[in-house]
Enzyme design. Structure first.
Site, PDB file in Angstrom:
ATOM      1  N   PHE A  50     131.000  39.000  -3.661  1.00  0.00           N
ATOM      2  CA  PHE A  50     131.943  40.124  -3.615  1.00  0.00           C
ATOM      3  C   PHE A  50     131.723  41.030  -2.412  1.00  0.00           C
ATOM      4  O   PHE A  50     132.626  41.750  -2.004  1.00  0.00           O
ATOM      5  CB  PHE A  50     131.915  40.938  -4.914  1.00  0.00           C
ATOM      6  CG  PHE A  50     130.541  41.337  -5.388  1.00  0.00           C
ATOM      7  CD1 PHE A  50     129.874  42.412  -4.829  1.00  0.00           C
ATOM      8  CD2 PHE A  50     129.933  40.622  -6.409  1.00  0.00           C
ATOM      9  CE1 PHE A  50     128.618  42.772  -5.273  1.00  0.00           C
ATOM     10  CE2 PHE A  50     128.675  40.976  -6.873  1.00  0.00           C
ATOM     11  CZ  PHE A  50     128.010  42.059  -6.301  1.00  0.00           C
ATOM     12  N   GLY A  53     134.154  41.092   0.831  1.00  0.00           N
ATOM     13  CA  GLY A  53     135.371  41.885   0.956  1.00  0.00           C
ATOM     14  C   GLY A  53     135.257  43.289   0.395  1.00  0.00           C
ATOM     15  O   GLY A  53     136.218  44.051   0.435  1.00  0.00           O
ATOM     16  N   HIS A  54     134.110  43.682  -0.146  1.00  0.00           N
ATOM     17  CA  HIS A  54     133.973  44.985  -0.826  1.00  0.00           C
ATOM     18  C   HIS A  54     132.666  45.644  -0.441  1.00  0.00           C
ATOM     19  O   HIS A  54     131.745  45.679  -1.249  1.00  0.00           O
ATOM     20  CB  HIS A  54     134.023  44.786  -2.338  1.00  0.00           C
ATOM     21  CG  HIS A  54     134.341  46.033  -3.104  1.00  0.00           C
ATOM     22  ND1 HIS A  54     133.382  46.928  -3.518  1.00  0.00           N
ATOM     23  CD2 HIS A  54     135.520  46.524  -3.538  1.00  0.00           C
ATOM     24  CE1 HIS A  54     133.955  47.909  -4.193  1.00  0.00           C
ATOM     25  NE2 HIS A  54     135.247  47.686  -4.217  1.00  0.00           N
ATOM     26  N   PHE A  55     132.491  46.216   0.559  1.00  0.00           N
ATOM     27  CA  PHE A  55     133.280  46.315   1.788  1.00  0.00           C
ATOM     28  C   PHE A  55     132.382  45.789   2.894  1.00  0.00           C
ATOM     29  O   PHE A  55     131.211  46.145   2.922  1.00  0.00           O
ATOM     30  CB  PHE A  55     133.678  47.763   2.048  1.00  0.00           C
ATOM     31  CG  PHE A  55     134.454  48.373   0.910  1.00  0.00           C
ATOM     32  CD1 PHE A  55     135.797  48.067   0.754  1.00  0.00           C
ATOM     33  CD2 PHE A  55     133.855  49.209  -0.013  1.00  0.00           C
ATOM     34  CE1 PHE A  55     136.528  48.630  -0.289  1.00  0.00           C
ATOM     35  CE2 PHE A  55     134.580  49.761  -1.060  1.00  0.00           C
ATOM     36  CZ  PHE A  55     135.915  49.470  -1.204  1.00  0.00           C
ATOM     37  N   VAL A  60     129.435  47.705  -1.213  1.00  0.00           N
ATOM     38  CA  VAL A  60     129.293  48.427  -2.479  1.00  0.00           C
ATOM     39  C   VAL A  60     129.678  47.469  -3.601  1.00  0.00           C
ATOM     40  O   VAL A  60     130.722  46.818  -3.534  1.00  0.00           O
ATOM     41  CB  VAL A  60     130.217  49.674  -2.512  1.00  0.00           C
ATOM     42  CG1 VAL A  60     130.172  50.350  -3.868  1.00  0.00           C
ATOM     43  CG2 VAL A  60     129.838  50.659  -1.414  1.00  0.00           C
TER      44      VAL A  60
END
Length: 152
Positions: A50, A53-55, A60
């Protein structure tokens, strides 16, 4: 004389939870008391999918995944309270109330989950949970899970 802890390694966790990579979010259970509490951990690394893309610039952990991990810890406590894993039933995440986030989770953090069983009636359990990093509260919530028979 020291008190014996009830622990679970990843193999035992996988015997209870149907989740697998990348969605298995509990690494180890440090202690549990059936019908009462469970303390588990998740080591968060930069290799988590994850974070792509986050971030990318400021990684986070998504809050919904923190809640999902708490729900998985809750499911483990529910199974341990029933004293058995069954291939014929699952505990489903049925509801969440009073979810609050107090701190971000970043790569390198170790999440500590503390879930407590409040009540169980006719296959529906109500639990409270807290997630901490280094003793600092990250998230708290009330979680419901429901036991359901599954067909094969």
């Amino acid at each position: 004389m020291s008190e014996q802890l009830n622990t679970m390694d990843i193999k035992e966790i996988m015997s209870f939870l149907p989740h697998r990579y990348p969605f298995l979010l509990i690494d180890r259970v440090l202690d549990y008391t059936p019908g009462e509490t469970l303390h588990a951990i998740k080591n968060v690394t930069i290799n988590e999918p994850f974070f792509q893309g986050h971030f990318p610039v400021q990684p986070v952990m998504p809050g919904v995944l923190i809640l999902e991990a708490m729900a998985q810890a809750t499911g483990l406590l529910a199974y341990k309270t029933m004293k058995e894993a069954s291939e014929d039933s699952l505990y489903y995440f049925a509801g969440i109330d009073k979810a609050r986030f107090k701190r971000v989770v970043e790569p390198g953090d170790q999440l500590h989950f503390e879930v407590k069983m409040i009540k169980e009636r006719r296959g529906i359990g109500v639990f409270t949970g807290e997630v901490k990093v280094d003793g600092e509260l990250v998230c708290s919530a009330e979680i419901m899970c429901a036991r359901r028979e599954i067909s094969k």
